[in-house]
Write an enzyme that holds these catalytic residues in place. Structure first.
Site, short mmCIF file in Angstrom:
data_model
loop_
_atom_site.label_atom_id
_atom_site.label_comp_id
_atom_site.label_asym_id
_atom_site.label_seq_id
_atom_site.Cartn_x
_atom_site.Cartn_y
_atom_site.Cartn_z
N ASP A 30 0.91 -1.08 0.02
CA ASP A 30 -0.06 -0.04 -0.08
C ASP A 30 0.75 1.18 -0.08
OD1 ASP A 30 -3.25 0.59 1.06
OD2 ASP A 30 -1.64 2.31 1.18
N ASN A 86 -12.98 -3.27 2.40
CA ASN A 86 -14.08 -2.29 2.23
C ASN A 86 -15.03 -2.38 0.82
OD1 ASN A 86 -12.98 -0.90 4.70
ND2 ASN A 86 -11.33 0.19 3.29
N GLN A 93 -14.56 2.30 0.98
CA GLN A 93 -13.91 2.00 -0.33
C GLN A 93 -13.51 3.28 -0.87
OE1 GLN A 93 -16.03 -1.13 -2.76
NE2 GLN A 93 -14.17 -1.05 -4.05
N HIS A 99 -9.81 -5.03 -3.83
CA HIS A 99 -8.51 -5.23 -3.02
C HIS A 99 -8.88 -5.58 -1.61
CE1 HIS A 99 -10.14 -0.89 -2.70
NE2 HIS A 99 -9.43 -1.01 -1.66
N HIS A 101 -6.99 -5.91 1.91
CA HIS A 101 -5.81 -5.27 2.90
C HIS A 101 -5.41 -6.44 3.74
CE1 HIS A 101 -6.88 -1.03 2.48
NE2 HIS A 101 -8.00 -1.20 1.79
P1 AMP Z 1 -9.98 1.58 0.36
O1 AMP Z 1 -10.38 2.76 1.24
O2 AMP Z 1 -10.05 0.20 0.79
O3 AMP Z 1 -10.43 1.94 -1.01
O4 AMP Z 1 -8.46 1.78 0.26
C1 AMP Z 1 -7.62 2.11 -1.15
C2 AMP Z 1 -6.06 1.75 -0.57
O5 AMP Z 1 -5.35 2.02 -1.82
C3 AMP Z 1 -5.60 2.91 0.43
O6 AMP Z 1 -4.93 2.20 1.39
C4 AMP Z 1 -4.57 3.48 -0.56
O7 AMP Z 1 -3.34 3.95 0.15
C5 AMP Z 1 -4.01 2.52 -1.49
N1 AMP Z 1 -3.65 3.07 -2.68
C6 AMP Z 1 -4.40 4.13 -3.38
N2 AMP Z 1 -3.54 3.94 -4.69
C7 AMP Z 1 -2.21 3.38 -4.63
C8 AMP Z 1 -1.02 3.14 -5.10
N3 AMP Z 1 -1.07 3.79 -6.56
N4 AMP Z 1 -0.37 2.29 -4.92
C9 AMP Z 1 -0.56 1.66 -3.85
N5 AMP Z 1 -1.36 1.72 -3.00
C10 AMP Z 1 -2.63 2.49 -3.10
#
Ligand code: AMP
Ligand code: ZN
Length: 137
Positions: A30, A86, A93, A99, A101
């Site tokens: 992440d 999420n 989300q 994805h 986590h």
């Molecule tokens: P969510 O709130 O479950 O949609 O989480 C999205 C996650 O993706 C967050 O923890 C972000 O830090 C992560 N994220 C967003 N863009 C990137 C990226 N380019 N590379 C790695 N992680 C990312």
């Protein structure tokens, strides 16, 4: 044009700190880690959430989630994990590509249990709720 950021990671269009890649999934760190080794696992095909993922992709996807968890366990020796996703804006989300986590956990890391993210005690009897869910098709 697909503007999905995780599709772009899957295609190699934008970089990511990849852990491994299979035919079906990619595990990468992440970009804003909440803990050392905070990892995301995504299916290579675009699916907004778990319900959207084609049935035949579910097994290979969860195998990748298990493999990533086991690699992190060996490499970083956390005391445990919080694992989850999420689903929908209300849950937090932000990226509309499925994805998982993987959050390594250590004693005293200041975190809480997964179920503590919500406090919405049901007013209906659990038997009624269970019956509603069982009847759904
Ligand atoms: P969510 O709130 O479950 O949609 O989480 C999205 C996650 O993706 C967050 O923890 C972000 O830090 C992560 N994220 C967003 N863009 C990137 C990226 N380019 N590379 C790695 N992680 C990312
Ligand atoms: Zn996508």
């Amino acid at each position: 044009m697909n503007s999905c950021i995780f599709c772009k990671i899957a295609s190699g269009e934008i970089p990511a700190e990849k852990i491994f890649e299979t035919e079906h999934a990619i595990a990468f760190l992440d970009i804003m880690p909440r803990a050392p080794g905070h990892t995301m696992v995504i299916p290579k095909i675009h699916a907004e959430n778990l319900s959207d993922l084609p049935r035949e992709e579910v097994g290979p996807y969860f195998e990748a989630c298990q493999r990533a968890t086991d690699l992190i366990k060996k490499a970083l020796t956390p005391d445990g994990f919080t694992l989850g996703m999420n689903y929908g804006r209300v849950s937090g989300q932000e990226v509309d590509h499925l994805h998982f986590h993987i959050l390594p956990r250590w004693q005293g890391d200041g975190g809480h249990s997964l179920q503590s993210v919500v406090s919405n005690k049901p007013t209906e009897d659990v038997k009624i709720i269970a019956e509603k869910i069982r009847k759904a098709t």
